[in-house]
Write a protein that holds these residues in place. Structure first.
Motif, PDB file in Angstrom:
ATOM      1  N   SER A 396      -0.595  49.477  67.084  1.00 56.03           N
ATOM      2  CA  SER A 396       0.661  49.663  66.359  1.00 56.03           C
ATOM      3  C   SER A 396       1.285  51.016  66.674  1.00 56.03           C
ATOM      4  O   SER A 396       2.491  51.118  66.928  1.00 56.03           O
ATOM      5  CB  SER A 396       0.421  49.536  64.850  1.00 56.03           C
ATOM      6  OG  SER A 396      -0.064  48.250  64.515  1.00 56.03           O
ATOM      7  N   PHE A 397       0.473  52.061  66.651  1.00 60.02           N
ATOM      8  CA  PHE A 397       0.986  53.384  66.983  1.00 60.02           C
ATOM      9  C   PHE A 397       1.407  53.467  68.448  1.00 60.02           C
ATOM     10  O   PHE A 397       2.357  54.180  68.792  1.00 60.02           O
ATOM     11  CB  PHE A 397      -0.058  54.461  66.674  1.00 60.02           C
ATOM     12  CG  PHE A 397      -0.124  54.830  65.227  1.00 60.02           C
ATOM     13  CD1 PHE A 397       0.929  55.485  64.609  1.00 60.02           C
ATOM     14  CD2 PHE A 397      -1.247  54.516  64.468  1.00 60.02           C
ATOM     15  CE1 PHE A 397       0.871  55.821  63.266  1.00 60.02           C
ATOM     16  CE2 PHE A 397      -1.312  54.850  63.122  1.00 60.02           C
ATOM     17  CZ  PHE A 397      -0.250  55.507  62.514  1.00 60.02           C
ATOM     18  N   LEU A 398       0.710  52.725  69.322  1.00 56.52           N
ATOM     19  CA  LEU A 398       1.076  52.724  70.733  1.00 56.52           C
ATOM     20  C   LEU A 398       2.499  52.218  70.938  1.00 56.52           C
ATOM     21  O   LEU A 398       3.253  52.758  71.760  1.00 56.52           O
ATOM     22  CB  LEU A 398       0.095  51.857  71.532  1.00 56.52           C
ATOM     23  CG  LEU A 398      -1.129  52.557  72.111  1.00 56.52           C
ATOM     24  CD1 LEU A 398      -2.024  51.547  72.818  1.00 56.52           C
ATOM     25  CD2 LEU A 398      -0.728  53.663  73.078  1.00 56.52           C
ATOM     26  N   ILE A 399       2.885  51.160  70.209  1.00 54.38           N
ATOM     27  CA  ILE A 399       4.241  50.638  70.330  1.00 54.38           C
ATOM     28  C   ILE A 399       5.257  51.734  70.052  1.00 54.38           C
ATOM     29  O   ILE A 399       6.209  51.952  70.809  1.00 54.38           O
ATOM     30  CB  ILE A 399       4.468  49.455  69.365  1.00 54.38           C
ATOM     31  CG1 ILE A 399       3.605  48.263  69.756  1.00 54.38           C
ATOM     32  CG2 ILE A 399       5.937  49.046  69.354  1.00 54.38           C
ATOM     33  CD1 ILE A 399       3.756  47.082  68.820  1.00 54.38           C
ATOM     34  N   PHE A 400       5.048  52.456  68.946  1.00 52.39           N
ATOM     35  CA  PHE A 400       5.991  53.500  68.560  1.00 52.39           C
ATOM     36  C   PHE A 400       5.965  54.676  69.525  1.00 52.39           C
ATOM     37  O   PHE A 400       7.018  55.175  69.950  1.00 52.39           O
ATOM     38  CB  PHE A 400       5.677  53.976  67.142  1.00 52.39           C
ATOM     39  CG  PHE A 400       6.521  55.141  66.704  1.00 52.39           C
ATOM     40  CD1 PHE A 400       7.868  54.987  66.457  1.00 52.39           C
ATOM     41  CD2 PHE A 400       5.960  56.400  66.556  1.00 52.39           C
ATOM     42  CE1 PHE A 400       8.656  56.062  66.074  1.00 52.39           C
ATOM     43  CE2 PHE A 400       6.726  57.480  66.162  1.00 52.39           C
ATOM     44  CZ  PHE A 400       8.084  57.307  65.917  1.00 52.39           C
ATOM     45  N   PHE A 401       4.779  55.130  69.907  1.00 51.29           N
ATOM     46  CA  PHE A 401       4.674  56.299  70.785  1.00 51.29           C
ATOM     47  C   PHE A 401       5.258  56.029  72.174  1.00 51.29           C
ATOM     48  O   PHE A 401       5.947  56.887  72.747  1.00 51.29           O
ATOM     49  CB  PHE A 401       3.212  56.739  70.916  1.00 51.29           C
ATOM     50  CG  PHE A 401       2.650  57.337  69.662  1.00 51.29           C
ATOM     51  CD1 PHE A 401       3.477  57.995  68.756  1.00 51.29           C
ATOM     52  CD2 PHE A 401       1.305  57.253  69.383  1.00 51.29           C
ATOM     53  CE1 PHE A 401       2.963  58.559  67.606  1.00 51.29           C
ATOM     54  CE2 PHE A 401       0.779  57.813  68.215  1.00 51.29           C
ATOM     55  CZ  PHE A 401       1.614  58.464  67.332  1.00 51.29           C
ATOM     56  N   ILE A 402       4.978  54.857  72.728  1.00 52.34           N
ATOM     57  CA  ILE A 402       5.518  54.523  74.051  1.00 52.34           C
ATOM     58  C   ILE A 402       7.038  54.504  74.015  1.00 52.34           C
ATOM     59  O   ILE A 402       7.710  55.059  74.882  1.00 52.34           O
ATOM     60  CB  ILE A 402       4.959  53.167  74.539  1.00 52.34           C
ATOM     61  CG1 ILE A 402       3.464  53.283  74.851  1.00 52.34           C
ATOM     62  CG2 ILE A 402       5.723  52.683  75.775  1.00 52.34           C
ATOM     63  CD1 ILE A 402       2.804  51.953  75.158  1.00 52.34           C
ATOM     64  N   HIS A 403       7.583  53.861  72.980  1.00 51.59           N
ATOM     65  CA  HIS A 403       9.045  53.772  72.888  1.00 51.59           C
ATOM     66  C   HIS A 403       9.665  55.148  72.667  1.00 51.59           C
ATOM     67  O   HIS A 403      10.691  55.475  73.272  1.00 51.59           O
ATOM     68  CB  HIS A 403       9.438  52.829  71.754  1.00 51.59           C
ATOM     69  CG  HIS A 403      10.900  52.502  71.736  1.00 51.59           C
ATOM     70  ND1 HIS A 403      11.531  51.837  72.754  1.00 51.59           N
ATOM     71  CD2 HIS A 403      11.864  52.786  70.826  1.00 51.59           C
ATOM     72  CE1 HIS A 403      12.811  51.696  72.477  1.00 51.59           C
ATOM     73  NE2 HIS A 403      13.046  52.273  71.321  1.00 51.59           N
ATOM     74  N   THR A 404       9.061  55.954  71.818  1.00 53.77           N
ATOM     75  CA  THR A 404       9.597  57.291  71.543  1.00 53.77           C
ATOM     76  C   THR A 404       9.533  58.176  72.780  1.00 53.77           C
ATOM     77  O   THR A 404      10.427  58.990  73.013  1.00 53.77           O
ATOM     78  CB  THR A 404       8.809  57.953  70.391  1.00 53.77           C
ATOM     79  OG1 THR A 404       8.928  57.137  69.222  1.00 53.77           O
ATOM     80  CG2 THR A 404       9.358  59.334  70.070  1.00 53.77           C
ATOM     81  N   PHE A 405       8.504  58.019  73.582  1.00 57.12           N
ATOM     82  CA  PHE A 405       8.335  58.858  74.769  1.00 57.12           C
ATOM     83  C   PHE A 405       9.483  58.671  75.764  1.00 57.12           C
ATOM     84  O   PHE A 405       9.846  59.593  76.488  1.00 57.12           O
ATOM     85  CB  PHE A 405       7.006  58.550  75.460  1.00 57.12           C
ATOM     86  CG  PHE A 405       6.679  59.477  76.597  1.00 57.12           C
ATOM     87  CD1 PHE A 405       6.049  60.683  76.368  1.00 57.12           C
ATOM     88  CD2 PHE A 405       7.024  59.146  77.905  1.00 57.12           C
ATOM     89  CE1 PHE A 405       5.759  61.555  77.405  1.00 57.12           C
ATOM     90  CE2 PHE A 405       6.737  60.005  78.960  1.00 57.12           C
ATOM     91  CZ  PHE A 405       6.106  61.212  78.704  1.00 57.12           C
ATOM     92  N   PHE A 406      10.076  57.470  75.788  1.00 53.00           N
ATOM     93  CA  PHE A 406      11.106  57.177  76.782  1.00 53.00           C
ATOM     94  C   PHE A 406      12.525  57.236  76.221  1.00 53.00           C
ATOM     95  O   PHE A 406      13.481  56.899  76.937  1.00 53.00           O
ATOM     96  CB  PHE A 406      10.866  55.788  77.389  1.00 53.00           C
ATOM     97  CG  PHE A 406       9.700  55.749  78.329  1.00 53.00           C
ATOM     98  CD1 PHE A 406       9.857  56.051  79.670  1.00 53.00           C
ATOM     99  CD2 PHE A 406       8.431  55.422  77.873  1.00 53.00           C
ATOM    100  CE1 PHE A 406       8.785  56.017  80.546  1.00 53.00           C
ATOM    101  CE2 PHE A 406       7.345  55.388  78.732  1.00 53.00           C
ATOM    102  CZ  PHE A 406       7.525  55.691  80.080  1.00 53.00           C
ATOM    103  N   HIS A 407      12.694  57.625  74.944  1.00 51.66           N
ATOM    104  CA  HIS A 407      14.021  57.666  74.356  1.00 51.66           C
ATOM    105  C   HIS A 407      14.253  58.972  73.604  1.00 51.66           C
ATOM    106  O   HIS A 407      13.308  59.648  73.209  1.00 51.66           O
ATOM    107  CB  HIS A 407      14.250  56.477  73.432  1.00 51.66           C
ATOM    108  CG  HIS A 407      14.379  55.194  74.169  1.00 51.66           C
ATOM    109  ND1 HIS A 407      13.293  54.431  74.535  1.00 51.66           N
ATOM    110  CD2 HIS A 407      15.470  54.530  74.653  1.00 51.66           C
ATOM    111  CE1 HIS A 407      13.707  53.365  75.207  1.00 51.66           C
ATOM    112  NE2 HIS A 407      15.014  53.400  75.287  1.00 51.66           N
TER     113      HIS A 407
END
Length: 443
Positions: A396-407
């Protein structure tokens, strides 16, 4: 789940009504930006009122739950950092106090919305996240209708234009861009739902994707898995690669759990067939659309000297050289432009495109460190659970962290919906109300 005796001063029914209103207001995040009261969006205005109504609830829980103390201290320190940065920023010293005040209010809403989410989940338990899925469902249904694979393009676009008709001018360049894109193709290449951009829709999708996966694991009801797959399909229609990567990881995780637990294994097979049949169709049907091709073409992200790579490295260097504060005009852009001149793949000037660097820019490197500590504590709470809880929270945290890293967006600016998941993590890892592992052991 049994309802525990409340310490709140209102009757139980009134508490529940306020809890549902809290969830509803959180679900409105970034959808009513065009409707304002006293200069702030109507949902923010109502959230402030509701926060003061439920404030007595927090008197006992402020120190009983460390989450409250950590979040409150985090917000105070971040506001302090922001005040110092604004003081040393010449543009604010020249008199732009309204912008400075708006930035501080945005940071403090980080705590207000966390409190609303915490209160609602504490009062309603799992009904809070079920209500959240119900309240947000129309937004994602609208987004799906905007895709070129449905016959409702014109109808769904007209609904979107009702939200943003007043902003279809140069002052909102992306709304104007979407309007021109629709007139060109007669559909939206990247769906947006009721939001101002695909990125805002992506951030709004992350908590429901997580919650629908959790409810499927917890309650073993196929309807939650069906909704999870539907949300995953909407995530694909945004053509946002970072969200797609995180969503695929969660799909693979649930597929593994279904096989391991011997639960609904036929779903894994059928979804695999659907995916294998759909991808070739989409690639063939929309191959000429540049935005669609970007899903499989990563050269603009990872190729040497691309705008994204230059933006990340320039932002990182600017943060290291100016750990307390750096401005885009004086510190970031000179580095970006210099590297862009030397590169053959740099097409245009872009922002940092990294939410963590954005936190460092807005709140200093110390604010970034504090934010990472806060995230680390959230993950630590989940690691106190048994293996199945650990794996769920990690993905669950991976979804958020990956998306935040690229935006470029951060939770301190406008992406507040993830705070409902943060509150959920604290409550259900501290109190251990949900016995998912016990139900799994007996399977």
């Amino acid at each position: 789940m049994s309802y525990k005796k409340s310490i709140f001063i209102y009757p139980k029914k009134y508490e529940e009504i306020l809890a549902y209103i809290s969830i509803f207001l959180i679900s409105l995040n970034n959808t009513l930006t065009y409707k304002q009261i006293l200069g702030i969006s109507i949902d923010r205005f109502l959230e402030i009122i509701l926060f003061f109504l439920i404030f007595p609830f927090f008197k006992e829980y402020f120190f009983k739950y460390r989450a409250f103390l950590y979040f409150f201290l985090t917000v105070l320190i971040l506001c302090f950092f922001k005040l110092l940065i604004l003081f040393f920023d010449d543009s604010n010293l020249s008199g732009d106090f309204e912008s400075a005040a708006r930035d501080l209010v945005r940071v403090f809403f980080f705590f207000i919305i966390f409190c609303l989410a915490f209160y609602a989940i504490k009062i309603l338990d799992l009904m809070a996240i079920k209500a959240y899925l119900i309240f947000t469902a129309p937004y994602f249904l609208l987004a799906f209708m905007q895709s070129p694979i449905t016959p409702f393009n014109e109808f769904s676009f007209q609904i979107w234009s009702l939200f943003y008709e007043s902003q279809l001018l140069a002052e909102n360049w992306y709304a104007e861009f979407l309007y021109r894109e629709y007139n060109r193709f007669h559909f939206l290449v990247r769906v947006i739902g009721p939001y101002g951009s695909p990125t805002a829709l992506c951030y709004a999708l992350i908590p429901p994707i997580i919650f629908s996966a959790f409810l499927y694991l917890q309650e073993k009801k196929i309807k939650y898995y069906v909704w999870f797959i539907f949300l995953s399909s909407v995530a694909f229609l945004t053509l946002t690669r970072s969200l797609l990567l995180g969503t695929v990881l969660m799909i693979l995780y649930l597929a593994f759990m279904q096989i391991y637990l011997r639960r609904d294994r036929w779903v894994v097979i059928s979804q695999s067939i659907i995916v294998l049949a759909t991808i070739p169709f989409l690639l063939t049907e929309f191959s000429e659309l540049a935005d669609f091709g970007r899903v499989v073409d990563l050269t603009d992200v990872f190729s040497g000297g691309s705008s994204r790579i230059i933006a990340w490295t320039s932002g990182f260097i600017a943060l290291i050289e100016n750990p307390f504060y750096f401005s885009a005009e004086n510190n970031y852009l000179p580095l970006f432009n210099e590297a862009c001149v030397r590169s053959k793949n740099c097409s245009d000037v872009i922002s940092l495109h990294n939410g963590f660097l954005r936190i460092g820019r807005d709140f200093s490197i110390f604010g970034l460190a504090l934010t990472l500590i806060l995230f680390s504590h959230l993950i630590y709470c989940s690691l106190n659970q048994r293996i199945f809880f650990k794996s769920f929270y990690i993905f669950s945290f991976l979804i958020f962290f990956i998306h935040t890293f690229f935006h470029n967006n951060t939770i301190f600016i406008s992406e507040y919906t993830i705070l409902i998941f943060f509150a959920f993590t604290y409550i259900f890892t501290y109190s251990k109300k949900i016995s998912l592992t016990e139900s799994i052991v007996h399977n």
